[in-house]
Enzyme design. Sequence first.
Site, short mmCIF file in Angstrom:
data_model
loop_
_atom_site.label_atom_id
_atom_site.label_comp_id
_atom_site.label_asym_id
_atom_site.label_seq_id
_atom_site.Cartn_x
_atom_site.Cartn_y
_atom_site.Cartn_z
N ASP A 1 -5.64 3.51 2.84
CA ASP A 1 -4.91 4.99 2.75
C ASP A 1 -4.54 5.53 3.90
O ASP A 1 -5.11 5.29 5.07
CB ASP A 1 -5.63 5.61 1.68
CG ASP A 1 -4.91 7.06 1.11
OD1 ASP A 1 -3.60 6.98 0.96
OD2 ASP A 1 -5.60 7.97 0.76
N SER A 2 -3.71 6.44 3.74
CA SER A 2 -3.31 7.39 4.89
C SER A 2 -4.51 8.31 5.12
O SER A 2 -4.50 8.91 6.40
CB SER A 2 -2.08 8.23 4.47
OG SER A 2 -2.23 9.18 3.38
N TYR B 1 1.11 11.06 5.17
CA TYR B 1 2.45 10.22 5.52
C TYR B 1 3.59 10.57 4.75
O TYR B 1 4.69 10.17 4.96
CB TYR B 1 2.02 8.60 4.80
CG TYR B 1 1.19 7.80 5.78
CD1 TYR B 1 0.49 8.13 7.00
CD2 TYR B 1 1.05 6.46 5.30
CE1 TYR B 1 0.00 7.36 7.73
CE2 TYR B 1 0.28 5.39 6.21
CZ TYR B 1 -0.32 6.17 7.61
OH TYR B 1 -0.77 5.24 8.22
N GLY B 2 3.22 11.50 3.52
CA GLY B 2 4.50 11.67 2.49
C GLY B 2 5.55 12.36 3.23
O GLY B 2 6.72 11.75 2.99
N CYS C 1 -2.41 3.91 -0.94
CA CYS C 1 -1.43 4.87 -0.56
C CYS C 1 -0.22 4.60 -1.37
O CYS C 1 0.53 3.84 -1.02
CB CYS C 1 -1.14 4.93 0.89
SG CYS C 1 -0.24 6.37 1.43
N ASN C 2 0.31 5.73 -2.03
CA ASN C 2 1.76 5.45 -2.91
C ASN C 2 2.84 5.43 -1.83
O ASN C 2 3.65 5.14 -2.10
CB ASN C 2 1.88 6.54 -3.78
CG ASN C 2 1.21 6.35 -5.07
OD1 ASN C 2 1.81 5.94 -5.93
ND2 ASN C 2 -0.36 6.68 -5.34
N THR C 3 2.67 6.34 -0.82
CA THR C 3 3.57 6.57 0.10
C THR C 3 3.88 5.09 0.89
O THR C 3 5.07 4.72 1.10
CB THR C 3 3.27 7.52 1.22
OG1 THR C 3 3.34 8.97 0.50
CG2 THR C 3 4.73 7.81 2.14
N GLU D 1 -6.99 18.82 0.08
CA GLU D 1 -7.69 18.54 1.11
C GLU D 1 -8.66 19.92 1.76
O GLU D 1 -9.45 19.78 2.31
CB GLU D 1 -6.94 18.17 2.52
CG GLU D 1 -6.61 16.76 1.97
CD GLU D 1 -5.85 15.76 3.27
OE1 GLU D 1 -5.81 16.51 4.43
OE2 GLU D 1 -5.35 14.92 2.98
N CYS E 1 0.32 9.72 -6.38
CA CYS E 1 -0.32 9.98 -5.03
C CYS E 1 -1.65 9.90 -5.06
O CYS E 1 -2.51 10.44 -6.16
CB CYS E 1 0.10 11.33 -4.84
SG CYS E 1 -0.72 12.05 -3.15
N THR E 2 -2.42 9.40 -4.27
CA THR E 2 -3.75 9.12 -4.24
C THR E 2 -4.67 10.33 -4.38
O THR E 2 -5.46 10.33 -5.23
CB THR E 2 -4.38 8.47 -2.78
OG1 THR E 2 -3.76 9.49 -1.77
CG2 THR E 2 -4.08 6.89 -2.43
N HIS E 3 -4.26 11.32 -3.89
CA HIS E 3 -5.03 12.71 -3.96
C HIS E 3 -5.09 13.24 -5.28
O HIS E 3 -6.06 13.88 -5.69
CB HIS E 3 -4.60 13.71 -2.96
CG HIS E 3 -4.92 13.48 -1.59
ND1 HIS E 3 -4.35 12.28 -0.95
CD2 HIS E 3 -5.51 14.33 -0.64
CE1 HIS E 3 -4.86 12.51 0.29
NE2 HIS E 3 -5.33 13.44 0.37
N1 DGL Z 1 -2.03 8.68 0.60
C1 DGL Z 1 -0.86 9.52 0.30
C2 DGL Z 1 -0.13 8.84 -0.94
O1 DGL Z 1 -0.68 8.56 -1.82
C3 DGL Z 1 -1.08 10.98 0.13
C4 DGL Z 1 -1.31 11.87 1.23
C5 DGL Z 1 -0.16 11.77 2.42
O2 DGL Z 1 0.81 12.47 2.19
O3 DGL Z 1 -0.59 10.78 3.42
O4 DGL Z 1 1.10 9.27 -1.17
#
Ligand code: DGL
Length: 272
Positions: free
Chosen positions: A11-12, A43-44, A74-76, A159, A191-193
Amino acid sequence: MSAQGKIGVFDSGFGGLHTLRHLVGALPTYAYVYLGDSARAPYGPRTTDEVYVFSTQSVDFLLACGCELIIFACNTASSVALRKIQQEYLPTKYADKRVLGVSVPLAEAAATVTRNKRIGVIATEGTVRSGVFEREIHKLDPSIKIFQQAAPHLVTLIEAGEHDSEQLRETLVKYLQPLIDASIDTLILGCTHFGLIIDTIKSVVGPQITVVSESYAEPRALAAYLTRHPEIDERLSHDGKTNFYTTDTTDKFDRLGSIFFGRAIVSEKISL
Ligand code: DGL
């Protein structure tokens, strides 16, 4: 000799620890290696090229740790870099290794759940821009309508430890009301979060909307993948251990990461 292969989860940052928590909960005997590139998160808002390069570096690291299979929590990264990694990077460098993402399992879960064929998505700007959910859902059923909403401020709030504050609720209403007004019956947390605030999200959208998250979709997808691919499964260790790596300072990662993982973690700092 018993199999040594590990399952990498990337993940990011630490959001993917929430996904890992559910993977370990559902499939506890496997050995996992978690990498959070927190020093370069989020990463978004990053460009496709940046996310691709960072993702390939993470793949290199996790494969060097002995992973046979990597999951992009990480979805991004899943939506903007995964396809190129699967089609170009792995075949030339690591032909026998596999990298999977979260977008397809989320899309499949949502397409199965929806009754009125109106699905909402909240995600980072990068994921929304990629159109990944529209693409994947339309492969399954082109008649489903997709309503997307970039939610850039949510990651920052989560966060900062805001998991059920007034500010978080107000921000959620701003992002979710247009999706509620579009009469969606299913919402993808892209998104993971967002899995960490799923209860708050459910209370904002109400019981008539089914919320689909990584923690629901990913353990099922991994179990099904390993059943379909015994040649990968038989290379995996069952020592039940999990190792954690971050590119940022370990104290912050361990403190926040423990909230996402649900129990104390001790990470090691690495550079990519
Ligand atoms: N991990 C990122 C996602 O799932 C979310 C946080 C980021 O923007 O890095 O898209």
